[in-house]
Design an enzyme around this catalytic site. Structure first.
Site, PDB file in Angstrom:
ATOM      1  N   ASP A  35     -15.359 -29.549  56.447  1.00 27.16           N
ATOM      2  CA  ASP A  35     -14.372 -30.304  55.680  1.00 27.16           C
ATOM      3  C   ASP A  35     -14.132 -31.632  56.382  1.00 27.16           C
ATOM      4  O   ASP A  35     -14.062 -31.684  57.609  1.00 27.16           O
ATOM      5  CB  ASP A  35     -13.067 -29.503  55.579  1.00 27.16           C
ATOM      6  CG  ASP A  35     -12.125 -30.080  54.538  1.00 27.16           C
ATOM      7  OD1 ASP A  35     -11.613 -31.201  54.756  1.00 27.16           O
ATOM      8  OD2 ASP A  35     -11.887 -29.422  53.520  1.00 27.16           O
ATOM      9  N   HIS A 109     -14.984 -23.978  45.146  1.00 28.22           N
ATOM     10  CA  HIS A 109     -15.230 -24.024  46.585  1.00 28.22           C
ATOM     11  C   HIS A 109     -14.290 -23.076  47.297  1.00 28.22           C
ATOM     12  O   HIS A 109     -13.165 -22.854  46.866  1.00 28.22           O
ATOM     13  CB  HIS A 109     -15.089 -25.445  47.134  1.00 28.22           C
ATOM     14  CG  HIS A 109     -13.789 -26.117  46.834  1.00 28.22           C
ATOM     15  ND1 HIS A 109     -13.442 -26.568  45.570  1.00 28.22           N
ATOM     16  CD2 HIS A 109     -12.744 -26.426  47.625  1.00 28.22           C
ATOM     17  CE1 HIS A 109     -12.248 -27.127  45.606  1.00 28.22           C
ATOM     18  NE2 HIS A 109     -11.792 -27.044  46.845  1.00 28.22           N
TER      19      HIS A 109
END
Length: 126
Positions: A35, A109
């Site tokens: 991320d 996701h």
């Protein structure tokens, strides 16, 4: 109601190679990457390569091969990152769906977060 997939979302662009990422794992049907705004020492996003909007959409429309591949990829990421409950201290999985779920990117996701105490997701009901 049919799910409308926006092929201009950031994850679709990552899958097409238009935006770089720090890949953790890539399989036939799944991509896992770090991320860009990590919320924990381990913060990996795992996405299917197919055009699925939410988890329920993925479960309903994906092939068995895609679902198995995604699930095994999540397990592999956890093991690679040392956050499985058997060798590490565990982790948290988060998937947001729709407006009430505060979904920011309209591509399914799964966040894998670990490496620290996460605290409670919701306050205990009194």
């Amino acid at each position: 109601m049919a799910y409308a997939y926006d092929d201009q979302n950031i994850f679709a662009k990552i899958l097409r190679g238009e935006i770089p990422n720090k890949t953790v794992l890539e399989t036939e049907h799944t991509l896992a990457f770090e991320d860009i705004r990590p919320q924990a020492p381990v913060h990996v996003l795992v996405i299917p390569k197919g055009p699925y909007v939410t988890y329920d959409h993925f479960c309903e429309a994906a092939s068995d091969a895609e679902i198995v591949d995604f699930s095994r990829a999540v397990a592999a990421v956890c093991k690679m990152m040392g956050v499985t409950a058997d060798i590490g201290e565990g982790c948290r999985f988060i998937s947001n769906a729709g407006e009430h779920g505060v979904q920011e990117v309209p591509h399914y996701h799964l966040h894998v977060l670990g490496g620290r105490w996460m605290g409670r997701m919701l306050a205990k009901a009194e």
